[in-house]
Design a protein around this motif. Structure first.
Motif, mmCIF file in Angstrom:
data_model
loop_
_atom_site.group_PDB
_atom_site.id
_atom_site.type_symbol
_atom_site.label_atom_id
_atom_site.label_comp_id
_atom_site.label_asym_id
_atom_site.label_seq_id
_atom_site.Cartn_x
_atom_site.Cartn_y
_atom_site.Cartn_z
ATOM 1 N N LEU A 104 60.923 29.869 49.918
ATOM 2 C CA LEU A 104 61.196 28.511 50.373
ATOM 3 C C LEU A 104 62.689 28.261 50.616
ATOM 4 C CD1 LEU A 104 59.763 25.809 50.959
ATOM 5 C CD2 LEU A 104 60.161 25.196 48.586
ATOM 6 N N VAL A 105 63.529 28.718 49.710
ATOM 7 C CA VAL A 105 64.969 28.512 49.852
ATOM 8 C C VAL A 105 65.492 29.308 51.048
ATOM 9 C CG1 VAL A 105 67.224 28.866 48.761
ATOM 10 C CG2 VAL A 105 65.320 27.967 47.421
ATOM 11 N N LYS A 106 65.047 30.548 51.161
ATOM 12 C CA LYS A 106 65.482 31.406 52.272
ATOM 13 C C LYS A 106 65.100 30.796 53.627
ATOM 14 C CE LYS A 106 63.439 35.450 53.076
ATOM 15 N NZ LYS A 106 63.032 36.846 52.875
ATOM 16 N N ARG A 107 63.971 30.106 53.651
ATOM 17 C CA ARG A 107 63.499 29.486 54.898
ATOM 18 C C ARG A 107 63.959 28.030 55.014
ATOM 19 N NH1 ARG A 107 58.492 32.416 53.984
ATOM 20 N NH2 ARG A 107 58.491 34.170 55.417
ATOM 21 N N LYS A 108 64.922 27.653 54.187
ATOM 22 C CA LYS A 108 65.516 26.308 54.225
ATOM 23 C C LYS A 108 64.472 25.193 54.121
ATOM 24 C CE LYS A 108 69.484 27.990 56.523
ATOM 25 N NZ LYS A 108 70.124 28.475 57.618
ATOM 26 N N GLY A 109 63.544 25.360 53.156
ATOM 27 C CA GLY A 109 62.575 24.321 52.874
ATOM 28 C C GLY A 109 61.325 24.349 53.730
ATOM 29 N N GLN A 110 61.217 25.307 54.637
ATOM 30 C CA GLN A 110 60.036 25.401 55.502
ATOM 31 C C GLN A 110 58.982 26.298 54.839
ATOM 32 O OE1 GLN A 110 59.402 23.756 58.360
ATOM 33 N NE2 GLN A 110 61.333 22.690 58.005
ATOM 34 N N LEU A 111 57.788 25.739 54.657
ATOM 35 C CA LEU A 111 56.690 26.537 54.084
ATOM 36 C C LEU A 111 55.948 27.259 55.198
ATOM 37 C CD1 LEU A 111 55.016 24.213 51.435
ATOM 38 C CD2 LEU A 111 56.116 26.400 51.037
ATOM 39 N N GLU A 112 55.545 28.494 54.898
ATOM 40 C CA GLU A 112 54.710 29.262 55.804
ATOM 41 C C GLU A 112 53.460 29.694 55.065
ATOM 42 O OE1 GLU A 112 56.515 32.554 57.793
ATOM 43 O OE2 GLU A 112 58.134 31.329 58.611
ATOM 44 N N ARG A 113 52.352 29.694 55.754
ATOM 45 C CA ARG A 113 51.080 30.091 55.165
ATOM 46 C C ARG A 113 51.050 31.602 55.014
ATOM 47 N NH1 ARG A 113 45.638 27.506 55.190
ATOM 48 N NH2 ARG A 113 44.470 28.967 53.916
ATOM 49 N N LEU A 114 50.659 32.075 53.821
ATOM 50 C CA LEU A 114 50.524 33.502 53.564
ATOM 51 C C LEU A 114 49.097 33.963 53.813
ATOM 52 C CD1 LEU A 114 52.570 33.961 50.274
ATOM 53 C CD2 LEU A 114 53.212 34.682 52.569
ATOM 54 N N LYS A 115 48.168 33.213 53.284
ATOM 55 C CA LYS A 115 46.752 33.602 53.367
ATOM 56 C C LYS A 115 45.930 32.438 53.816
ATOM 57 C CE LYS A 115 47.059 36.957 49.653
ATOM 58 N NZ LYS A 115 46.425 37.488 48.510
#
Length: 130
Positions: free
Chosen positions: A119-130
């Motif tokens: 989350l921090v690396k993506r600057k607060g953007q969540l991505e779906r894993l599964k």
């Protein structure tokens, strides 16, 4: 159960301790591959470094939270109000812990995940894993 989680549970009043011990035992049984630890002062279970489930003491009971629970489509889980995908349930007695519900939610916790680990690396953007 890990010593640090047992120590957290033991700090709770009798009713909350019983809820915590029950939740930890079920989570450990259903997610044997998960890493568990105290994270942000609460017991949390991780799959491949990603937080999936944890519990914490609130004024009025023990809150069981699923990090990606908003996508579980479960009526009993209250979806969080923030920008994250969490959902939770509050327990005030161990009798409220419904094993079939909890087992189903833990299966969903394994199968439905958003990437909180990065989350921090993506600057607060969540991505779906599964």
């Amino acid at each position: 159960m890990k010593e640090e989680i047992q120590a957290y549970n033991n700090k709770q009043a009798a009713v909350e301790n019983e809820i915590c011990d029950s939740l930890a035992a079920i989570i450990n049984q259903q997610l044997p591959e998960a890493e568990s630890k105290i994270w942000h002062a609460h017991p949390v279970w991780f799959l491949e470094g990603n937080p999936v489930v944890g519990y914490s003491k609130l004024k009025n009971g023990i809150r069981l939270m699923f990090w990606s629970g908003a996508d579980f489509e479960e009526e009993l889980l209250q979806v969080g109000t923030g920008k994250f995908k969490d959902a939770s349930i509050l327990y005030t007695s161990v009798a409220q812990v419904n094993l079939p519900d909890l087992e189903r939610w833990l299966k969903k916790a394994r199968d439905i995940q958003w990437d909180y680990k990065n989350l921090v690396k993506r600057k607060g953007q969540l991505e779906r894993l599964k």
